[in-house]
Design a protein around this motif. Structure first.
Motif, PDB file in Angstrom:
ATOM      1  N   LEU A   1      27.177 -33.369  63.857  1.00  0.00           N
ATOM      2  CA  LEU A   1      27.690 -33.195  62.524  1.00  0.00           C
ATOM      3  C   LEU A   1      28.881 -33.785  61.951  1.00  0.00           C
ATOM      4  CD1 LEU A   1      26.461 -29.655  61.494  1.00  0.00           C
ATOM      5  CD2 LEU A   1      24.965 -32.159  61.646  1.00  0.00           C
ATOM      6  N   LEU A   2      29.252 -34.660  60.963  1.00  0.00           N
ATOM      7  CA  LEU A   2      30.303 -35.312  60.489  1.00  0.00           C
ATOM      8  C   LEU A   2      31.005 -34.542  59.087  1.00  0.00           C
ATOM      9  CD1 LEU A   2      29.088 -38.503  60.255  1.00  0.00           C
ATOM     10  CD2 LEU A   2      29.920 -37.399  61.648  1.00  0.00           C
ATOM     11  N   VAL A   3      31.732 -33.937  58.975  1.00  0.00           N
ATOM     12  CA  VAL A   3      32.535 -33.485  57.821  1.00  0.00           C
ATOM     13  C   VAL A   3      33.468 -33.846  57.310  1.00  0.00           C
ATOM     14  CG1 VAL A   3      33.854 -30.808  57.665  1.00  0.00           C
ATOM     15  CG2 VAL A   3      31.942 -31.237  59.420  1.00  0.00           C
ATOM     16  N   GLN A   4      33.638 -33.924  56.057  1.00  0.00           N
ATOM     17  CA  GLN A   4      34.830 -34.457  55.009  1.00  0.00           C
ATOM     18  C   GLN A   4      34.942 -33.603  54.457  1.00  0.00           C
ATOM     19  OE1 GLN A   4      33.705 -37.079  52.182  1.00  0.00           O
ATOM     20  NE2 GLN A   4      34.652 -38.924  54.456  1.00  0.00           N
ATOM     21  N   GLY A   5      36.041 -33.067  53.905  1.00  0.00           N
ATOM     22  CA  GLY A   5      36.693 -31.627  53.158  1.00  0.00           C
ATOM     23  C   GLY A   5      35.904 -30.187  53.397  1.00  0.00           C
ATOM     24  N   ALA A   6      35.829 -29.942  54.759  1.00  0.00           N
ATOM     25  CA  ALA A   6      34.524 -28.945  54.886  1.00  0.00           C
ATOM     26  C   ALA A   6      32.950 -29.300  54.756  1.00  0.00           C
ATOM     27  CB  ALA A   6      35.551 -27.900  54.162  1.00  0.00           C
TER      28      ALA A   6
ATOM     29  N   ASP B   1      26.614 -26.723  48.418  1.00  0.00           N
ATOM     30  CA  ASP B   1      27.808 -25.640  47.663  1.00  0.00           C
ATOM     31  C   ASP B   1      27.661 -25.008  47.960  1.00  0.00           C
ATOM     32  OD1 ASP B   1      27.365 -28.085  46.016  1.00  0.00           O
ATOM     33  OD2 ASP B   1      25.392 -27.113  44.798  1.00  0.00           O
ATOM     34  N   SER B   2      27.517 -23.271  48.195  1.00  0.00           N
ATOM     35  CA  SER B   2      27.486 -21.968  48.197  1.00  0.00           C
ATOM     36  C   SER B   2      27.524 -21.475  49.535  1.00  0.00           C
ATOM     37  CB  SER B   2      26.887 -21.545  47.130  1.00  0.00           C
ATOM     38  OG  SER B   2      25.729 -21.263  47.291  1.00  0.00           O
ATOM     39  N   TRP B   3      26.394 -22.012  50.745  1.00  0.00           N
ATOM     40  CA  TRP B   3      26.471 -21.646  51.726  1.00  0.00           C
ATOM     41  C   TRP B   3      27.277 -22.556  52.784  1.00  0.00           C
ATOM     42  CZ3 TRP B   3      25.083 -22.585  56.924  1.00  0.00           C
ATOM     43  CH2 TRP B   3      24.018 -21.394  57.112  1.00  0.00           C
ATOM     44  N   ASN B   4      27.129 -21.075  53.406  1.00  0.00           N
ATOM     45  CA  ASN B   4      28.865 -21.339  54.328  1.00  0.00           C
ATOM     46  C   ASN B   4      28.370 -20.875  55.965  1.00  0.00           C
ATOM     47  OD1 ASN B   4      30.829 -22.804  52.361  1.00  0.00           O
ATOM     48  ND2 ASN B   4      30.753 -19.699  51.594  1.00  0.00           N
ATOM     49  N   ALA B   5      28.989 -21.811  56.858  1.00  0.00           N
ATOM     50  CA  ALA B   5      29.447 -21.056  58.328  1.00  0.00           C
ATOM     51  C   ALA B   5      30.275 -22.108  59.150  1.00  0.00           C
ATOM     52  CB  ALA B   5      27.621 -22.130  59.169  1.00  0.00           C
ATOM     53  N   THR B   6      30.576 -20.790  59.945  1.00  0.00           N
ATOM     54  CA  THR B   6      31.907 -21.139  60.982  1.00  0.00           C
ATOM     55  C   THR B   6      31.747 -21.837  61.858  1.00  0.00           C
ATOM     56  OG1 THR B   6      32.078 -18.353  60.063  1.00  0.00           O
ATOM     57  CG2 THR B   6      33.162 -20.065  61.725  1.00  0.00           C
TER      58      THR B   6
ATOM     59  N   PHE C   1      19.255 -22.003  52.562  1.00  0.00           N
ATOM     60  CA  PHE C   1      19.293 -23.058  51.911  1.00  0.00           C
ATOM     61  C   PHE C   1      19.066 -23.947  52.252  1.00  0.00           C
ATOM     62  CE2 PHE C   1      21.402 -22.966  57.038  1.00  0.00           C
ATOM     63  CZ  PHE C   1      20.893 -24.663  56.496  1.00  0.00           C
ATOM     64  N   ARG C   2      18.884 -24.861  51.081  1.00  0.00           N
ATOM     65  CA  ARG C   2      18.639 -26.627  51.587  1.00  0.00           C
ATOM     66  C   ARG C   2      19.552 -27.964  52.071  1.00  0.00           C
ATOM     67  NH1 ARG C   2      16.965 -31.761  48.782  1.00  0.00           N
ATOM     68  NH2 ARG C   2      14.875 -31.667  48.828  1.00  0.00           N
ATOM     69  N   LEU C   3      18.907 -28.023  52.824  1.00  0.00           N
ATOM     70  CA  LEU C   3      20.222 -29.279  53.308  1.00  0.00           C
ATOM     71  C   LEU C   3      19.461 -30.566  52.909  1.00  0.00           C
ATOM     72  CD1 LEU C   3      22.878 -30.266  55.056  1.00  0.00           C
ATOM     73  CD2 LEU C   3      20.746 -29.861  57.211  1.00  0.00           C
ATOM     74  N   GLU C   4      19.940 -31.173  52.219  1.00  0.00           N
ATOM     75  CA  GLU C   4      19.538 -32.500  51.751  1.00  0.00           C
ATOM     76  C   GLU C   4      19.240 -33.776  53.017  1.00  0.00           C
ATOM     77  OE1 GLU C   4      18.038 -33.523  49.311  1.00  0.00           O
ATOM     78  OE2 GLU C   4      19.277 -31.935  47.231  1.00  0.00           O
ATOM     79  N   VAL C   5      19.141 -34.533  53.051  1.00  0.00           N
ATOM     80  CA  VAL C   5      18.243 -35.307  53.776  1.00  0.00           C
ATOM     81  C   VAL C   5      19.501 -36.427  53.649  1.00  0.00           C
ATOM     82  CG1 VAL C   5      16.189 -35.329  54.098  1.00  0.00           C
ATOM     83  CG2 VAL C   5      16.730 -36.413  52.567  1.00  0.00           C
ATOM     84  N   THR C   6      19.577 -37.045  54.547  1.00  0.00           N
ATOM     85  CA  THR C   6      20.594 -38.255  54.068  1.00  0.00           C
ATOM     86  C   THR C   6      20.113 -39.514  53.440  1.00  0.00           C
ATOM     87  OG1 THR C   6      20.745 -39.086  56.984  1.00  0.00           O
ATOM     88  CG2 THR C   6      22.982 -37.858  55.334  1.00  0.00           C
ATOM     89  N   THR C   7      21.234 -40.750  53.601  1.00  0.00           N
ATOM     90  CA  THR C   7      20.293 -41.605  52.267  1.00  0.00           C
ATOM     91  C   THR C   7      20.388 -42.845  53.172  1.00  0.00           C
ATOM     92  OG1 THR C   7      22.215 -41.960  51.360  1.00  0.00           O
ATOM     93  CG2 THR C   7      20.381 -40.302  50.663  1.00  0.00           C
TER      94      THR C   7
END
Length: 258
Positions: free
Chosen positions: A153-158, A7-12, A111-117
């Protein structure tokens, strides 16, 4: 490009991907992008970095960053144990292509990176794609950021919505060991597909229910792995999980569930 995680954690996104060879630990069903060789070195790595990490019974995916430079330095990603239908897997878009790049954290904060499902398997398991959920397939991908060899990493809508591993057979190993640098044999590629069939739902559910046909298939696979000639490091990596299933469910001496 700026990415959002949790949600609020960002990286460039930077121009410097990791040069670390990924390690597909089939027994633990995860991909390690790190150079630590044992549990002690892993603990030191976690202490010296920041990012997403396990805590007590919480086991998110891990991306770890250097305390000084804020650059991505490694991580561990877990594969879902439930495979998507072939129809959904076929919906994985071919574009955009992978763009190699690293990550730089915008701030020193965990931060917390949710596992994929959802695990989507390309034909022949040439690519394994792990998604946050199947809703990701309803819109185009914005980018594929290749953070390490064959890991993107797959990115959608940043926002990071999943990741992929290309040529997973090449990176098969057990624990913290480095994979065999030689290319995988054609037999290993076929056995990986059979193993993935066995260890993902719904076939895994049939094994756990001790369905006779599923157990026969499991024993046949176990025999093939034990008797494969050559490429033993990868065969043993697959066998590490398959033999456990045989012992738990297909061994005549195993206790029968009521």
């Amino acid at each position: 490009m700026k990415l959002t995680i949790d949600d609020s954690w960002n990286a460039t996104v930077t121009g410097d991907p990791l040069r670390i060879t990924p390690r597909f630990d089939f027994r633990d069903f995860r991909v390690r992008i790190a150079e630590y060789a044992n549990v002690e070195e892993r603990q030191r790595f976690l202490l010296d970095t920041f990012g997403s990490e396990p805590w007590l019974w919480d086991t998110p995916d891990e991306l770890r960053f250097d305390q000084g430079s804020h650059e991505l330095v490694g991580g561990e990603l877990q594969l879902p144990d439930e495979a998507a239908d072939a129809e959904d897997s076929a919906r994985i878009p071919a574009t955009p292509p992978v763009r190699p790049g690293g990550l730089r954290a915008d701030e020193t904060r965990d931060f917390r990176l949710e596992v994929t499902t959802e695990l989507c398997r390309a034909p022949g398991d040439t690519v394994l794609t792990c998604l946050r959920d199947l809703d990701v397939l309803d819109a185009p991908l914005e980018a594929r950021i290749g953070i390490a060899p064959d890991v993107a990493l797959l990115v959608q809508g940043a926002t990071v919505v999943g990741w992929s591993l290309t040529d997973p057979a090449r990176y098969l190993t057990t624990g913290f060991a480095a994979p065999d640098p030689a290319p995988p044999s054609p037999a290993t590629r076929l056995l990986l597909t059979e193993c993935l069939d066995i260890v993902t739902s719904p076939l895994l559910d049939e094994v756990r229910d001790r369905n006779p046909a599923a157990l026969k298939r499991l024993r046949t696979l176990d025999h093939a792995l034990r008797n494969q000639r050559g490429d033993r490091h990868r065969a043993d990596a697959l066998l590490a999980l398959i033999s456990n299933l045989v012992e738990d469910y297909a061994d005549p001496s195993a206790a029968q569930e009521p």
